[in-house]
Structures are given as C-alpha cells and as structure tokens.
Design a protein around this motif. Sequence first.
Motif, PDB file in Angstrom:
ATOM      1  N   SER A  84      -3.700  -1.720  -6.601  1.00  0.00           N
ATOM      2  CA  SER A  84      -2.358  -1.205  -6.288  1.00  0.00           C
ATOM      3  C   SER A  84      -1.250  -1.830  -7.123  1.00  0.00           C
ATOM      4  O   SER A  84      -0.194  -1.241  -7.285  1.00  0.00           O
ATOM      5  CB  SER A  84      -2.042  -1.448  -4.806  1.00  0.00           C
ATOM      6  N   GLY A  85      -1.475  -3.045  -7.643  1.00  0.00           N
ATOM      7  CA  GLY A  85      -0.337  -3.789  -8.183  1.00  0.00           C
ATOM      8  C   GLY A  85       0.620  -4.093  -7.043  1.00  0.00           C
ATOM      9  O   GLY A  85       0.217  -4.118  -5.875  1.00  0.00           O
ATOM     10  N   ASP A  86       1.898  -4.312  -7.345  1.00  0.00           N
ATOM     11  CA  ASP A  86       2.895  -4.596  -6.303  1.00  0.00           C
ATOM     12  C   ASP A  86       3.470  -3.270  -5.816  1.00  0.00           C
ATOM     13  O   ASP A  86       3.969  -2.481  -6.614  1.00  0.00           O
ATOM     14  CB  ASP A  86       4.044  -5.436  -6.876  1.00  0.00           C
ATOM     15  N   THR A  87       3.431  -3.056  -4.528  1.00  0.00           N
ATOM     16  CA  THR A  87       3.996  -1.800  -4.025  1.00  0.00           C
ATOM     17  C   THR A  87       4.319  -1.854  -2.538  1.00  0.00           C
ATOM     18  O   THR A  87       3.697  -2.600  -1.783  1.00  0.00           O
ATOM     19  CB  THR A  87       3.046  -0.604  -4.283  1.00  0.00           C
ATOM     20  N   MET A  88       5.294  -1.059  -2.171  1.00  0.00           N
ATOM     21  CA  MET A  88       5.540  -0.760  -0.760  1.00  0.00           C
ATOM     22  C   MET A  88       4.520   0.303  -0.361  1.00  0.00           C
ATOM     23  O   MET A  88       3.859   0.865  -1.221  1.00  0.00           O
ATOM     24  CB  MET A  88       6.939  -0.160  -0.589  1.00  0.00           C
ATOM     25  N   PRO A  89       4.431   0.620   0.928  1.00  0.00           N
ATOM     26  CA  PRO A  89       3.551   1.730   1.313  1.00  0.00           C
ATOM     27  C   PRO A  89       3.913   2.961   0.489  1.00  0.00           C
ATOM     28  O   PRO A  89       5.092   3.258   0.296  1.00  0.00           O
ATOM     29  CB  PRO A  89       3.879   1.932   2.793  1.00  0.00           C
ATOM     30  N   CYS A  90       2.906   3.655  -0.011  1.00  0.00           N
ATOM     31  CA  CYS A  90       3.151   4.676  -1.027  1.00  0.00           C
ATOM     32  C   CYS A  90       2.156   5.823  -0.850  1.00  0.00           C
ATOM     33  O   CYS A  90       0.946   5.620  -0.944  1.00  0.00           O
ATOM     34  CB  CYS A  90       2.991   3.995  -2.391  1.00  0.00           C
ATOM     35  N   GLU A  91       2.689   7.015  -0.557  1.00  0.00           N
ATOM     36  CA  GLU A  91       1.827   8.178  -0.307  1.00  0.00           C
ATOM     37  C   GLU A  91       0.976   8.543  -1.519  1.00  0.00           C
ATOM     38  O   GLU A  91      -0.182   8.928  -1.390  1.00  0.00           O
ATOM     39  CB  GLU A  91       2.671   9.391   0.116  1.00  0.00           C
ATOM     40  N   ALA A  92       1.583   8.420  -2.714  1.00  0.00           N
ATOM     41  CA  ALA A  92       0.838   8.770  -3.933  1.00  0.00           C
ATOM     42  C   ALA A  92      -0.386   7.874  -4.081  1.00  0.00           C
ATOM     43  O   ALA A  92      -1.437   8.295  -4.570  1.00  0.00           O
ATOM     44  CB  ALA A  92       1.740   8.637  -5.155  1.00  0.00           C
ATOM     45  N   LEU A  93      -0.251   6.635  -3.608  1.00  0.00           N
ATOM     46  CA  LEU A  93      -1.371   5.700  -3.703  1.00  0.00           C
ATOM     47  C   LEU A  93      -2.465   6.073  -2.699  1.00  0.00           C
ATOM     48  O   LEU A  93      -3.654   6.020  -3.012  1.00  0.00           O
ATOM     49  CB  LEU A  93      -0.879   4.267  -3.467  1.00  0.00           C
ATOM     50  N   VAL A  94      -2.056   6.467  -1.494  1.00  0.00           N
ATOM     51  CA  VAL A  94      -3.033   6.901  -0.486  1.00  0.00           C
ATOM     52  C   VAL A  94      -3.866   8.048  -1.065  1.00  0.00           C
ATOM     53  O   VAL A  94      -5.091   8.062  -0.979  1.00  0.00           O
ATOM     54  CB  VAL A  94      -2.332   7.369   0.811  1.00  0.00           C
TER      55      VAL A  94
END
Length: 257
Positions: free
Chosen positions: A147-157
């Motif tokens: 993920s690297g650094d991220t907030m919750p992220c729909e694109a990542l899901v």
Amino acid sequence: MTHLHGDHVYGLPGLLESLGMWGRSRCLEVWGPRGLKEYLEAALARGEVEYPLKIGEVEPGVVLSREGYEVVAVPVEHKVEAYAYVIVERDLPGKFNERKAEELGIPPSPLRRMLIQGLPIKLPDGRVVTPQDVVGPPRKGLKIVYSGDTMPCEALVEAASRADLLIHDATFASEHKEEAEASGHSTAAEAAECAAKARVKLLFLFHYSNRYSDLSGLLVEARKIFRRSYLSEDLLKITLRRWGTDSLMVSLSKLDG
Ligand SMILES: [Zn+2]
Ligand SMILES: [Zn+2]
C-alpha cells in the motif's frame, strides 16, 4: 518507491552507493513518482554508483510488464502523490501428470509439450488425447499488494481484490484515528477493513508510529476484523508459494542484518 516523503527516500542514496561497494554489477531499476529522478540525481551527483542504474517515474497503470509478472501502480490517498504497487504473477500452466501420460502411451516431446500448451494431440494409433486428460487445472499466479502510506482508500480495496498478500499502512491504533486522518495514514483496524473488503488471504501490517513500544495492540485490533493479520518487521522475508490451484503456502524467515 511509493512516494517521496523523507522516511521513504532519505536512506535510498546511501543504500544505492553501498550496493556498489558490496560488489553489485548488475543493472538496478528504481521506480517511483515524479521527482524521484531529480532527487536521486542530485543526491548521487557527488558520489559514485558503480553499476548501471535506471530511474523510472511511474504513472497510474502498468509500470512494468515482464515475462511472468507485471507491476501496476495505483494512486492512493496520502499527503503527497503516492502509489500502491500491485505485483501480479501470470497464471501458471497446470501440472503435467507423467503417470497418466505413461498409461496412455503418449511419447515424450513434442507431443507432451503440445498438451501442456493446451493443444489436443492425435497419437500414432489414432486416439485423441486432450489437455484435460493429462494436465491439471491452471495454477493461479500470485498477487501481492503493497500500500505504501495511505489513508483508507477505495481504489486500493479494488486493486487488492483477492490478493494473496496485502502489506498495508498501520501507523496508528484506533485511539489515534484523528491523527491518522490528519497525517494521511491508516489505523491497524482500517488496514484490516481493507483486507476484509478485498478478501485477501494474508495481511501484514507495517509503518508503525514509533510511539508504540509494544505493537501487540495494533495486532489485536486488526485481528478482530481480519483474522489472518500479522505484524511485519524489519528484514522479515515472506515466501509465498502456490499450492494446488489457488491455495497458498507461506514461510517466514529473517534476513541477515
Ligand atoms: Zn508518507
Ligand atoms: Zn512513511
């Protein structure tokens, strides 16, 4: 490189120089967001990298497509331009059943190779053998998401859908959720929510705030949401092997420091 924050790139020039001193001669490719090339060239201008170094800047989408796998960059939500990387191994052909082939009297190559490639063959005596007769179902290629650094992220899901391994930002515990939001990071519980929604097989948490001397609280809150959560640590080596068509064999070891 997922993004250009100091905790991710300040150590890189030193590492690149050290690799040369440790005898590296093969070309090394370093990929990251826009600005990486300028940063590294400036940092390395007075030093010497004694092997070919290729610096590539990524855009969303396929970064690399190599024999057997590809790497895809997915924009995530952080304070600066940042990417998650999805490594997708291509599906592997099914296992060739030697015993069955002997029983059917199939002579060795090239007929066996044709079956492995998915083509039916005709034996000298006129019998037709199809790949399904002697080749097992294809084995699904591995899928690994960082993920690297991220907030919750729909694109990542979405990008992590049914991945074998998700390595996700878990900088904070839920009691510091506001801080996570303000700094563009995730809590361990949010990492676990991403893993659960994406139905991944394994979650490894990483990128912990140094305020936590004991990380077990992060693990506990993640496991309440996603049972197969684990803590990553420096120099941990995770080896994944496909087992059967879609199962996973995992082993953990520690690299020499
Ligand atoms: Zn960052
Ligand atoms: Zn960071």
